[in-house]
Motif scaffolding. Structure first.
Motif, PDB file in Angstrom:
ATOM      1  N   UNK A   1       0.786  -1.109  -0.061  1.00 23.24           N
ATOM      2  CA  UNK A   1      -0.031  -0.091  -0.015  1.00 23.24           C
ATOM      3  C   UNK A   1       0.910   1.299  -0.135  1.00 23.24           C
ATOM      4  N   UNK A   2       1.648   1.295   1.033  1.00 22.42           N
ATOM      5  CA  UNK A   2       2.744   2.361   1.035  1.00 22.42           C
ATOM      6  C   UNK A   2       3.395   2.417  -0.452  1.00 22.42           C
ATOM      7  N   UNK A   3       4.100   1.632  -0.768  1.00 22.76           N
ATOM      8  CA  UNK A   3       5.013   1.546  -2.082  1.00 22.76           C
ATOM      9  C   UNK A   3       4.119   1.965  -3.326  1.00 22.76           C
ATOM     10  N   UNK A   4       3.052   1.612  -3.261  1.00 21.45           N
ATOM     11  CA  UNK A   4       2.143   1.705  -4.552  1.00 21.45           C
ATOM     12  C   UNK A   4       1.369   2.950  -4.561  1.00 21.45           C
ATOM     13  N   UNK A   5       0.958   3.655  -3.181  1.00 16.74           N
ATOM     14  CA  UNK A   5       0.280   4.504  -3.169  1.00 16.74           C
ATOM     15  C   UNK A   5       0.745   5.905  -2.511  1.00 16.74           C
ATOM     16  N   UNK A   6       1.899   5.743  -1.771  1.00 16.73           N
ATOM     17  CA  UNK A   6       2.588   6.907  -1.130  1.00 16.73           C
ATOM     18  C   UNK A   6       2.050   7.046   0.406  1.00 16.73           C
ATOM     19  N   UNK A   7       2.157   8.223   0.963  1.00 13.76           N
ATOM     20  CA  UNK A   7       2.040   8.646   2.051  1.00 13.76           C
ATOM     21  C   UNK A   7       0.728   9.693   2.118  1.00 13.76           C
ATOM     22  N   UNK A   8       0.130   9.993   1.087  1.00 16.82           N
ATOM     23  CA  UNK A   8      -1.242  10.530   1.376  1.00 16.82           C
ATOM     24  C   UNK A   8      -2.426   9.816   1.180  1.00 16.82           C
ATOM     25  N   UNK A   9      -2.164   8.484   0.736  1.00 15.67           N
ATOM     26  CA  UNK A   9      -3.391   7.636   0.361  1.00 15.67           C
ATOM     27  C   UNK A   9      -4.261   7.471   1.396  1.00 15.67           C
ATOM     28  N   UNK A  10      -5.544   7.511   1.413  1.00 18.90           N
ATOM     29  CA  UNK A  10      -6.635   7.469   2.553  1.00 18.90           C
ATOM     30  C   UNK A  10      -7.314   6.195   2.244  1.00 18.90           C
ATOM     31  N   UNK A  11      -7.400   5.442   1.180  1.00 23.77           N
ATOM     32  CA  UNK A  11      -8.672   4.664   0.833  1.00 23.77           C
ATOM     33  C   UNK A  11      -8.526   3.414   1.890  1.00 23.77           C
TER      34      UNK A  11
END
Length: 742
Positions: free
Chosen positions: A160-170
């Motif tokens: 999740x981190x590596x694909x979506x970065x630190x702003x991702x909230x889903x």
């Protein structure tokens, strides 16, 4: 409900996995796993030494204090956990150096259970809870996480981190198999959490919150100050960090290293024995677990397998039979007869197996081999046979030929024969304690015969040294420090022993600033600097040191101990490296790729210097040495309680379980020490000056009898106990004191 109910409670919360920053409550399989994320590199780290930069710090045997630092994408984070309660642990982190804006560097605490129970986060109370059976584990944090997400696995969190970065909230969730409490190093450069176990949710929550509010205890004291400072601390840390959980066999054990990837578990026979020896300095239970792990590799044929892993089992070969030596040393240190009884049968069968399967000419001396059993890698090859020495690519094997008929090498191996002779001697001691008189006589006779054969057949008169020899020919040219092993097993005559010492200091062979090289410096193999061809091995240094002490070569033993300590500290003090082996020219540890940086037997180097102060010698028993230099060391295990020793201004003070037991200003050694509620006895070696021996907390009128060399002597009252004035003496003296118990 309980997953692993036999783990001692004070070790239940610990760093059990191959992720050293991950805290696991082993009875329930609950994990708190730190996961780091760098926006700069778009990568995560679960802090795994095989993949990530990790500096392993202090680690108590029971996990009551654990410290480490890790670096990920230029950011350094320090972790610390502490516990004073078996069911509660407090952890904290601190960002030490930033490789990017702290807002973009995330530190996540992932909470999960091995059995897959749903973990729930209660945002209103800032607690996370998981129920396993009827028991609850609660985690509270000092500050509310910036973000809470839910995942099926730790790997899904990382993805999740590596694909979506630190702003991702889903991925926000309050219930999942893995609840991730996300913090960043801008808002929470420092942070803390506490976890607690109880039989109701509310009790667990209150316990976690109370533990968190209590803050960190005061800094733990060092275990070894002054002369050879840091030695005992290093042994503790190497043992504790390498003690992990073997999921395949459902057992705790001290691995050769938690860093290697050799399958789900890996047990080398000798390495596991040395792990038991080192663990026994602090914890009898852990020593017992490691001995059980070593003995579990015993085969139906009688030998103890060279190595057993989750991938392979080398049952066709064994390793040097050092088991009885270690078992006897553990018995001396703990006083627990059960340690002998638990391993005796397997060790006795192993000794007899060597005699039956590795002496093809029935001469009485052994050759390395590989039996026609099992399916182990390399079975039936020259390489498999030399595995039995542990010195796999040593130049001492270069002239040996493999005979497929006898399935042995053509040489009598010196190190193997010395180890087997010593093993028989120690088995005889074990058998006497266990009441097996026939066995005791059998093994004593084997030991005596082997010593004689070694002395007469493996001594090279032309070089004045012991060496490997062809069974039907001359001596092998290449040498190793096993040339000194006849001291260890008592095979060297006084004349041979004196001549051996010349080689110990000869800088063309074994001497030098860094010792002992496992090929002489004038051997072409020395320049290879690959594994056993020229490098220094801690286990070998220890065995040579033990042999020097057996023969009374105290000065030479002390010099080897000091050089070994300096070699170890060269890498340990700066980089916390405890190396599998070392460069014999530069003393460097990591100058070539065949060296593990955190290997269990590296701690045998500082074990020697601890032994120069306090030891449990196979022949001299419990020993203390007062060299007059200031130090403090302890606590460590002894037959009479947890032992600590300090020396200040020449005065040695020994305490047991925090209670003073001996004070003396005699600068000499004390051997064969016995301490009980009704008796103190020891042998005092020659002393060059007058002095005294005081037994604190023992009033003179409690003394029933006091004898020095069998003659009655008087104790006088002192400010803290009973005191005996001792005149200088050129000979050893036996002191026996009997007193009324209170």
């Amino acid at each position: 409900m309980l997953k692993h109910s036999t783990v001692p409670l004070m070790r239940a919360w610990n760093s059990w996995s191959d992720r050293p920053a991950e805290m696991v409550f082993l009875p329930l399989g609950v994990r708190i796993t730190p996961v780091l994320y760098s926006t700069r590199s778009r990568t995560t780290s679960a802090i795994e030494p095989r993949r990530d930069t990790v500096r392993l710090g202090r680690h108590a045997i029971d996990g009551s204090l654990i410290e480490l630092e890790t670096e990920h994408s230029g950011t350094t984070v320090a972790f610390r956990t502490e516990k004073s309660d078996p069911f509660a642990v407090r952890g904290n982190w601190e960002g030490k150096a930033g490789g990017e804006w702290g807002l973009r560097f995330w530190l996540t605490l992932a909470i999960s259970a091995d059995s897959g129970e749903v973990v729930t986060h209660e945002a209103g109370r800032n607690v996370t809870l998981v129920k396993i059976g009827t028991r609850f584990v609660a985690v509270a944090t000092a500050e509310a996480p910036v973000h809470v997400t839910g995942h099926d696995t730790i790997n899904d969190l990382r993805a999740d981190f590596e694909a979506n970065g630190y702003f991702y909230t889903a991925s926000r969730k309050n219930e999942a198999s893995v609840i991730a409490l996300r913090f960043n190093l801008e808002m929470m450069r420092q942070g803390a959490y506490a976890a607690a176990v109880a039989d109701s949710a509310e009790l667990a929550i209150v316990k976690a919150q109370t533990c968190l509010a209590a803050g960190n205890p005061s800094t733990a004291p060092t275990a070894h100050n002054g002369t050879y400072e840091g030695s005992l601390d290093a042994i503790r840390d190497v043992v504790a960090w390498n003690t992990i959980w073997d999921e395949t066999n459902s057992r705790p054990y001290t691995a050769v290293t938690r860093i290697w990837n050799l399958g789900k578990f890996a047990v080398w026979y000798n390495d596991q024995l040395f792990a038991a020896l080192l663990a026994g300095v602090f914890d009898a239970d852990l020593a017992r677990e490691n001995m059980a792990t070593a003995m579990a590799s015993a085969t139906p044929q009688g030998n103890i397998a060279c190595i057993v892993t989750s991938n392979d089992a080398w049952v066709d070969r064994s390793q040097h039979p050092n088991g009885a030596l270690v078992a006897w040393q553990l018995y001396q240190r703990t006083g627990e007869r059960s340690l002998l009884a638990a391993s005796y049968d397997a060790l006795a069968r192993n000794q007899r197996w060597w005699r039956e399967h590795r002496d093809p000419d029935a001469f009485g001396l052994l050759s390395c081999g590989t039996s026609d059993v099992g399916e182990g890698l390399y079975k039936g090859t020259h390489f498999a046979a030399r595995n039995e020495t542990g010195m796999d690519n040593s130049a001492t094997h270069d002239e040996a030929l493999y005979d497929p008929i006898t399935r042995t090498l053509s040489t009598f191996d010196l190190g193997l024969n010395c180890a087997a002779a010593l093993d028989a001697e120690m088995l005889s001691k074990m058998a006497k304690v266990l009441g097996k008189e026939d066995d005791a006589r059998e093994f004593a006779a084997i030991a005596e015969r082997c010593r004689k054969l070694i002395s007469e057949n493996l001594w090279d008169e032309s070089r004045n040294i012991f060496a490997n020899r062809q069974r039907h020919g001359g001596f092998v040219r290449s040498l190793s420090p096993t040339s000194f092993y006849p001291l260890l097993c008592g095979a060297a005559t006084p004349e041979q022993a004196d001549k051996l010492l010349q080689h110990l200091s000869d800088e063309t062979t074994f001497g030098g600033d860094y010792v002992l090289p496992n090929a002489t410096r004038d051997d072409p193999a020395f320049a290879d600097n690959v594994y056993w061809r020229g490098r220094i091995w801690p286990n070998v240094n220890y065995m040579v040191w033990l042999g020097l002490r057996r023969y009374g070569f105290a000065a030479e033993a002390s010099r080897l101990a000091r050089q070994s300590y300096e070699l170890f500290m060269k890498s340990w003090s700066k980089d916390r490296i405890a190396a599998e082996n070392y460069n014999a020219t530069t003393g460097e540890a990591m100058d070539q790729g065949d060296t593990d940086p955190f290997y269990i037997w590296a701690a045998m180097l500082p074990l020697m210097t601890v032994g120069e102060i306090i030891d449990f010698d196979p022949w001299s028993g419990w020993t203390l040495h007062n060299a007059g230099t200031d130090l403090s060391v302890g606590p460590m295990l002894s037959p009479s309680g947890m032992l600590s020793v300090s020396i200040a201004d020449g005065l040695l003070e020994m305490s047991l379980d925090g209670r003073a037991s001996l004070k003396t200003n005699l600068q000499t050694s004390f051997t064969q020490i016995t301490v009980s509620d009704a008796r103190f006895s020891c042998t005092i070696t020659p002393a060059g000056s007058d002095g005294f021996v005081t037994l604190p907390n023992v009033e003179p009128d409690r003394i029933v009898a006091a004898r020095l060399d069998g003659q009655e002597v008087r104790f006088e009252a002192s400010t803290d106990g009973a005191r005996l004035e001792m005149a200088r003496a050129a000979h050893g003296r036996k002191l026996d004191v009997y007193f009324l118990t209170v």
